[in-house]
Design an enzyme around this catalytic site. Structure first.
Site, mmCIF file in Angstrom:
data_model
loop_
_atom_site.group_PDB
_atom_site.id
_atom_site.type_symbol
_atom_site.label_atom_id
_atom_site.label_comp_id
_atom_site.label_asym_id
_atom_site.label_seq_id
_atom_site.Cartn_x
_atom_site.Cartn_y
_atom_site.Cartn_z
ATOM 1 N N SER A 138 16.183 53.017 3.898
ATOM 2 C CA SER A 138 15.595 51.856 4.585
ATOM 3 C C SER A 138 15.879 50.568 3.819
ATOM 4 C CB SER A 138 14.083 52.032 4.761
ATOM 5 O OG SER A 138 13.812 53.029 5.719
ATOM 6 N N GLN A 139 15.780 50.634 2.508
ATOM 7 C CA GLN A 139 16.074 49.459 1.673
ATOM 8 C C GLN A 139 17.506 48.990 1.919
ATOM 9 O OE1 GLN A 139 14.168 47.663 -0.601
ATOM 10 N NE2 GLN A 139 15.903 46.340 -0.991
ATOM 11 N N HIS B 64 7.591 54.691 10.795
ATOM 12 C CA HIS B 64 8.573 53.684 10.401
ATOM 13 C C HIS B 64 7.895 52.453 9.811
ATOM 14 C CE1 HIS B 64 12.480 55.189 11.789
ATOM 15 N NE2 HIS B 64 11.701 55.989 12.475
ATOM 16 N N PRO B 65 8.506 51.884 8.780
ATOM 17 C CA PRO B 65 7.951 50.663 8.187
ATOM 18 C C PRO B 65 8.288 49.445 9.044
ATOM 19 C CG PRO B 65 10.010 51.223 7.111
ATOM 20 C CD PRO B 65 9.722 52.338 8.096
ATOM 21 N N LEU C 230 14.116 49.282 14.955
ATOM 22 C CA LEU C 230 15.448 48.787 15.287
ATOM 23 C C LEU C 230 16.423 49.337 14.252
ATOM 24 C CD1 LEU C 230 17.093 46.666 17.046
ATOM 25 C CD2 LEU C 230 16.706 45.100 15.144
ATOM 26 N N ALA C 231 17.565 49.785 14.697
ATOM 27 C CA ALA C 231 18.610 50.219 13.764
ATOM 28 C C ALA C 231 19.122 48.962 13.070
ATOM 29 C CB ALA C 231 19.714 50.968 14.495
ATOM 30 N N ALA C 232 18.477 48.604 11.977
ATOM 31 C CA ALA C 232 18.707 47.319 11.310
ATOM 32 C C ALA C 232 20.153 47.117 10.900
ATOM 33 C CB ALA C 232 17.790 47.180 10.094
ATOM 34 N N PHE D 229 7.647 48.053 15.422
ATOM 35 C CA PHE D 229 8.946 47.735 16.008
ATOM 36 C C PHE D 229 10.013 48.499 15.244
ATOM 37 C CE2 PHE D 229 12.708 44.864 15.780
ATOM 38 C CZ PHE D 229 13.059 44.907 17.124
#
Length: 114
Positions: A25-26, A8-9, A62-64, A60
């Site tokens: 992701s973007q 994950h980034p 996290l479901a942003a 880290f």
């Protein structure tokens, strides 16, 4: 399990700045307001991300899309104090959330039903 996390980034990290995130992701980081951070906010997140990675050995996660730009650094700072075994479980749970949300997008479904 940690290998999954290492893929994950960082949130608001180098990949976002370079434009090399996946489209998903973007979109998720943008939806959380992480693409419009000021310089101080980016610096704060970079420092917290580095501390987190040093403590736990993975980024880290996290479901942003379920968060916002103010909540992300608060959650990161809070989770920095968790015991490693619990944080591993939490991070893996976030990966599951991300997966469910993305599957729901693909199938135009309610994520609660997946």
């Amino acid at each position: 399990q940690e290998g999954i996390l290492r893929c994950h980034p960082d949130l608001a990290g180098r990949e976002l700045q370079r434009g090399t995130l996946t489209a998903e992701s973007q979109r998720e980081q943008s939806g959380a307001g992480l693409t419009s951070l000021g310089a101080d906010e980016r610096r704060q997140l970079a420092e917290l991300n580095a501390q987190y990675r040093a403590r736990f050995g993975f980024p880290f996660v996290l479901a942003a899309r379920l968060s916002d730009r103010a909540a992300v650094p608060r959650e990161l700072a809070r989770r920095l104090h968790c015991p490693p075994a619990r944080e591993l479980r939490t991070a893996l749970g976030e990966v599951k959330k991300i997966g469910r949300l993305r599957l729901a997008d693909l199938f135009s479904a309610d994520p609660a039903r997946l």
